[in-house]
Design a protein around this motif. Sequence first.
Motif, PDB file in Angstrom:
ATOM      1  N   ARG A 168      39.804 -11.434 -15.575  1.00 35.84           N
ATOM      2  CA  ARG A 168      40.049 -12.846 -15.856  1.00 35.84           C
ATOM      3  C   ARG A 168      39.607 -13.145 -17.286  1.00 35.84           C
ATOM      4  N   ILE A 169      40.243 -14.117 -17.892  1.00 29.97           N
ATOM      5  CA  ILE A 169      39.870 -14.517 -19.253  1.00 29.97           C
ATOM      6  C   ILE A 169      38.415 -14.982 -19.249  1.00 29.97           C
TER       7      ILE A 169
ATOM      8  N   ALA B 170      38.615 -25.242 -19.271  1.00 29.83           N
ATOM      9  CA  ALA B 170      38.367 -24.345 -18.134  1.00 29.83           C
ATOM     10  C   ALA B 170      37.080 -24.776 -17.448  1.00 29.83           C
ATOM     11  N   SER B 171      37.181 -25.776 -16.567  1.00 25.78           N
ATOM     12  CA  SER B 171      35.999 -26.368 -15.950  1.00 25.78           C
ATOM     13  C   SER B 171      35.521 -25.621 -14.715  1.00 25.78           C
ATOM     14  N   SER B 172      36.312 -24.651 -14.235  1.00 28.63           N
ATOM     15  CA  SER B 172      35.916 -23.884 -13.057  1.00 28.63           C
ATOM     16  C   SER B 172      36.639 -22.541 -13.065  1.00 28.63           C
ATOM     17  N   ASP B 173      36.146 -21.624 -12.238  1.00 29.30           N
ATOM     18  CA  ASP B 173      36.835 -20.335 -12.109  1.00 29.30           C
ATOM     19  C   ASP B 173      38.205 -20.543 -11.463  1.00 29.30           C
ATOM     20  N   ARG B 174      39.147 -19.718 -11.862  1.00 28.49           N
ATOM     21  CA  ARG B 174      40.490 -19.850 -11.285  1.00 28.49           C
ATOM     22  C   ARG B 174      41.130 -18.476 -11.150  1.00 28.49           C
ATOM     23  N   ARG B 175      41.703 -18.208  -9.987  1.00 27.92           N
ATOM     24  CA  ARG B 175      42.419 -16.958  -9.783  1.00 27.92           C
ATOM     25  C   ARG B 175      43.815 -17.066 -10.385  1.00 27.92           C
ATOM     26  N   GLY B 176      44.292 -15.958 -10.936  1.00 25.86           N
ATOM     27  CA  GLY B 176      45.631 -15.930 -11.497  1.00 25.86           C
ATOM     28  C   GLY B 176      46.657 -15.513 -10.458  1.00 25.86           C
ATOM     29  N   LYS B 177      47.917 -15.437 -10.892  1.00 29.30           N
ATOM     30  CA  LYS B 177      49.008 -15.110  -9.967  1.00 29.30           C
ATOM     31  C   LYS B 177      48.845 -13.710  -9.372  1.00 29.30           C
TER      32      LYS B 177
ATOM     33  N   HIS C 284      41.003 -17.155 -15.034  1.00 26.90           N
ATOM     34  CA  HIS C 284      39.941 -17.340 -16.025  1.00 26.90           C
ATOM     35  C   HIS C 284      38.656 -17.742 -15.321  1.00 26.90           C
ATOM     36  N   VAL C 285      37.565 -17.675 -16.058  1.00 29.15           N
ATOM     37  CA  VAL C 285      36.272 -18.122 -15.539  1.00 29.15           C
ATOM     38  C   VAL C 285      35.894 -19.424 -16.219  1.00 29.15           C
ATOM     39  N   ARG C 286      34.969 -20.097 -15.632  1.00 29.34           N
ATOM     40  CA  ARG C 286      34.527 -21.385 -16.163  1.00 29.34           C
ATOM     41  C   ARG C 286      34.003 -21.214 -17.589  1.00 29.34           C
ATOM     42  N   GLY C 287      34.438 -22.095 -18.499  1.00 34.86           N
ATOM     43  CA  GLY C 287      33.990 -22.060 -19.883  1.00 34.86           C
ATOM     44  C   GLY C 287      34.712 -21.064 -20.758  1.00 34.86           C
TER      45      GLY C 287
END
Length: 520
Positions: A317-318, A274-281, A266-269
């Motif tokens: 990403r979401i 969701a406080s920051s960008d995050r890569r998924g599996k 997901h991306v921030r917000g």
Amino acid sequence: MTASEVLDALIPLVEDLSRDLPERERYRRLLTTLRTLFPGDAAALLRLDEDTLVPLAIDGLTSDTLGRRFRVSDHPRFAALLSSEEPTRFPADSEMPDPYDGLVHGVSGHLEVHDCLGCPLLIGGRPWGLLTLDSLDPERFDTIDMNTLQAFLSLAAATVSVAERIDTLERNTEEERQRAEAYRQASGQGSRELIGSSTAHQQLVNEIRVVAHSDLTVLITGETGVGKELVANAIHTGSPRANKPMISLNCAALPDTLVESELFGHVRGAFSGASSDRRGKFELADGGTLFLDEVGELPLGVQAKLLRVLQNGQLQRIGSDSEHKVDVRLIAATNRDLADEVREGRFRADLYHRLSVYPLRVPPLRERGRDVLLLAGFFLEENRARLGLLSIRLGQDAQSALLSYNWPGNVRELEHMIGRSAFKALSRHRERPRILTLTAADLGMSANHGGELLTAAPSAGAADAGEANVTDFRSAVTAYERTLVSDALERNNHNWAAVARALGMDRANLNRLAKRLGLK
């Protein structure tokens, strides 16, 4: 033994060097010749795998010995044998504990090995492993002929060398293997191996070997506790992607709202928290393998997005409009019948066909015959080290009970049973025993009724036999409910929402049941 008799015994080994024999049969003949030349009560061939000795063949030792893994630092006799380039015979009164004490086949009680001879096998000047010869007679090897022994060791080293060369030709290059091992250690993946010698197990290993070299999507099916994650690890380790990451996700261990974020990122917000960008599996597994355990638990909405990624390798990403390209080999696992799930409308037919390009069934433990004793030996050795004992062995009634039991919980049930039984059996000894022998009763099993599990005894003072039977029935039902929920908790990392979904229960009803069972 005359020179002629020695020669007659050694010639078949020389002839075997030019024959195409299965490794197991080659090593069996080696031990048969060893015991012909030097009669004893037990012999074993062990390969040194880093700091652990792995039994490859045994003669005269209990079947579970093949499943044991002897850490050299835990066994001073093995360490002493490996530190010498010459055969070593230990004095009958040696204070060093013997790893085979209590494991000699057909010997009841705690009778210990009294005469022990060990020979290191060197390949290319480096220790490859050990040949051991043991006897209950402390004077058995007094008159051993060292020239004959050295001649045999030379042939044994040649036999091992031939087997190793054949094995090397069948595997990937050594450089690829080392890279895979380096990654496995760096990533902290478990070091457990697939143990077994049954026809069903060997067929599974052969299928793993075949599919590992491809890039096909694999759907691993099988009952709970059969070791589907171990199979997935074996496929990845044997694949061209072995030097890339293998990322795992238990689809049943997450709430529906988080599964999509875990898979695709997901991306921030994008949502609350969701406080920051995050890569998924998928992105973490780029270039490697993604293992989706309990894939049948995926919500239908997430199934559609997973299908899209599998079709074109692109994901979003979401909260993002950007697409990311990934190169991932997917392995999925489930204990459900996905074909039935499709018919019931709980699983997408198109995703099912995309996942089951190469279906791979893991056989339940009850179909693997005497593999249960090999696996028991592996778990016994783990618990021996954990409890600090010289040896833990199975009594004959315990072995019979293990072979007769139906194993609804499969390998996981066996592992838990061995660990629990060893601890309880040890706690009943006032003085710490050198050798702990587990009986059928210690395992909580009946040795006389097909290896059935013993249910709780009727409460004392019951008014009559009818009341006792009711009490026993209720106890058995409660024990079964507790086992069912406990196993589901373990499979789903103690996520109660996932447990409720896995058991098909309402969350509130599950909470009430857990409180009644003392699990909350």
